[in-house]
Structure formats: C-alpha cells, structure tokens
Design an enzyme around this catalytic site. Structure first.
Site, mmCIF file in Angstrom:
data_model
loop_
_atom_site.group_PDB
_atom_site.id
_atom_site.type_symbol
_atom_site.label_atom_id
_atom_site.label_comp_id
_atom_site.label_asym_id
_atom_site.label_seq_id
_atom_site.Cartn_x
_atom_site.Cartn_y
_atom_site.Cartn_z
ATOM 1 C CG ASP A 104 -1.589 1.195 1.355
ATOM 2 O OD1 ASP A 104 -2.536 1.481 0.397
ATOM 3 O OD2 ASP A 104 -1.564 2.048 2.331
ATOM 4 C CG ASP B 107 -1.731 7.491 0.176
ATOM 5 O OD1 ASP B 107 -1.197 8.609 -0.063
ATOM 6 O OD2 ASP B 107 -2.465 6.926 -0.993
ATOM 7 C CB THR C 91 -2.154 2.447 -3.568
ATOM 8 O OG1 THR C 91 -2.664 3.881 -3.166
ATOM 9 C CG2 THR C 91 -1.700 2.985 -5.367
ATOM 10 C CG ASN C 92 -8.430 1.666 -2.681
ATOM 11 O OD1 ASN C 92 -8.311 0.834 -3.647
ATOM 12 N ND2 ASN C 92 -8.941 1.375 -1.350
ATOM 13 C CD GLN C 93 -3.667 7.202 -4.248
ATOM 14 O OE1 GLN C 93 -3.993 8.151 -4.073
ATOM 15 N NE2 GLN C 93 -2.856 6.380 -3.176
ATOM 16 C CB CYS D 32 -8.772 1.245 -7.037
ATOM 17 S SG CYS D 32 -10.560 1.466 -7.361
ATOM 18 C CG HIS E 251 -13.066 2.874 -9.895
ATOM 19 N ND1 HIS E 251 -12.328 1.888 -10.086
ATOM 20 C CD2 HIS E 251 -13.238 3.248 -11.271
ATOM 21 C CE1 HIS E 251 -12.113 1.752 -11.404
ATOM 22 N NE2 HIS E 251 -12.802 2.597 -12.313
ATOM 23 N NE ARG F 238 -12.827 2.940 -2.311
ATOM 24 C CZ ARG F 238 -11.965 3.940 -2.328
ATOM 25 N NH1 ARG F 238 -11.316 4.221 -3.198
ATOM 26 N NH2 ARG F 238 -11.457 4.473 -0.985
ATOM 27 C CE LYS F 239 -5.616 -0.770 -1.332
ATOM 28 N NZ LYS F 239 -4.351 -0.394 -0.635
#
Length: 177
Positions: free
Chosen positions: A7, A9, A48-50, A78, A80, A89-90
């Site tokens: 991950d 952040d 990572t989700n962004q 991701c 979204h 998306r996690k």
C-alpha cells in the site's frame, strides 16, 4: 514467482491522508527496504486506492511515475470513488487478481503490506500473507483488531505479522523467504 503488494499512503510514506505525487514523501529508509526486497527476487507491486484520479485531482500516470521511481516493478491502483461499485477498490480483490494474471502469480505465495484493514481484508480473501504496519492508519486498525471491534467479514481477518513500520515489515518478509 512471489510478489509483495505494498500500500502507498501511510504504509511507505505520507500520512493516513492522501498526498498526491509531488507532495508525497517516503518514510526514512523505505527505498532501501524496497531495493532489498527486490534483490531477494520478489516482484514489488504497488497496491493502492487513489479516488482523486476520478475527481481529476491527479492522473494515473502521475502515480505510476512516482511509484516506479520509488522502485516498484508494477503499479496496481484503483482510481474509483467508494460508491462506484468497481471490483478493484480495496477490500475488493480486482488489483490482486489482475497482478496474478499478468505475472503468473500464486497469490498464496504472496504478501500484502498495508496500514488499513481493507488491505488486510483483500489479502485474506485471496490467501496472501498479511502484514499490518502501525504507521498511517495502522495503529488505529490494530487497536480495533485487538479489541474485537471488527464484525462480519471484517472480523474474519487473521494477521500474519504486525510491524511498527515498513522497514520491520520488509525484514519479516525477507526472513520468511
């Protein structure tokens, strides 16, 4: 081949809030730890989700350039929002499945390192080893885990290791090879 999904952040730098490329700074010695993992023969993947990408606050390319500059071999992100219903998306497993398909990975031989419970949930669903770091949102996630505050599928996660930071997590992965 084995891979480590990491991950961004709060795990390798920044804070528990999103910081965009150009503002984001790695924690001390993270780059060295990434390089050591690579020297161990592991594929190093960002995971990572962004959601800022879908809001136009940054581009996928900005993140890819930044993360590859930090030493990542592959970038899975991701773009979204929470409510878009995507499968990437996690805690969804789309990014992990995509990486497995593209790289011929057996996810049961891979590790996820992250600071949020959603990282650990995605890892649990596909059988990856789970390493929670206490940086970023990790301390709060670990506290909820210890006090049994997670319910339903959130409670089904069992951690393989809890590290104070990414350097300790990377050391654990290397020792587990």
């Amino acid at each position: 081949m084995k891979a480590v999904f990491i991950d961004r952040d709060g795990t390798i730098g920044g804070s528990d809030q999103v910081e965009y490329p150009g503002e984001f700074e790695l924690f001390p010695h993270v780059r060295d730890s990434i390089d050591q993992l690579k020297k161990s023969g592991l594929l190093i993947c960002s995971f990572t989700n962004q959601p800022g990408i879908s809001r136009g606050e940054a581009t996928k390319e900005d993140f890819e350039v930044e993360l590859k500059g930090f030493g990542f071999d592959s970038v899975y992100l991701c773009p979204h929002q929470h409510n878009e219903g995507c499968n990437c998306r996690k805690p969804s497993i789309g990014m992990l499945e995509q990486a497995a398909k593209e790289n011929g990975l057996n996810l049961k031989e891979c590790v996820v390192i992250g600071d949020r419970w959603t990282d650990m949930m995605a890892a649990q669903k596909v059988g990856c080893k789970k390493v929670l770091v206490k940086t970023g949102a990790g301390e709060a996630s670990f506290s909820k885990y210890q006090s049994n505050e997670y319910y339903g599928e959130w409670a089904e996660v069992s951690l393989d290791y809890v590290a104070s930071d990414f350097i300790e997590a990377a050391d654990w992965v290397k020792a587990s090879l």
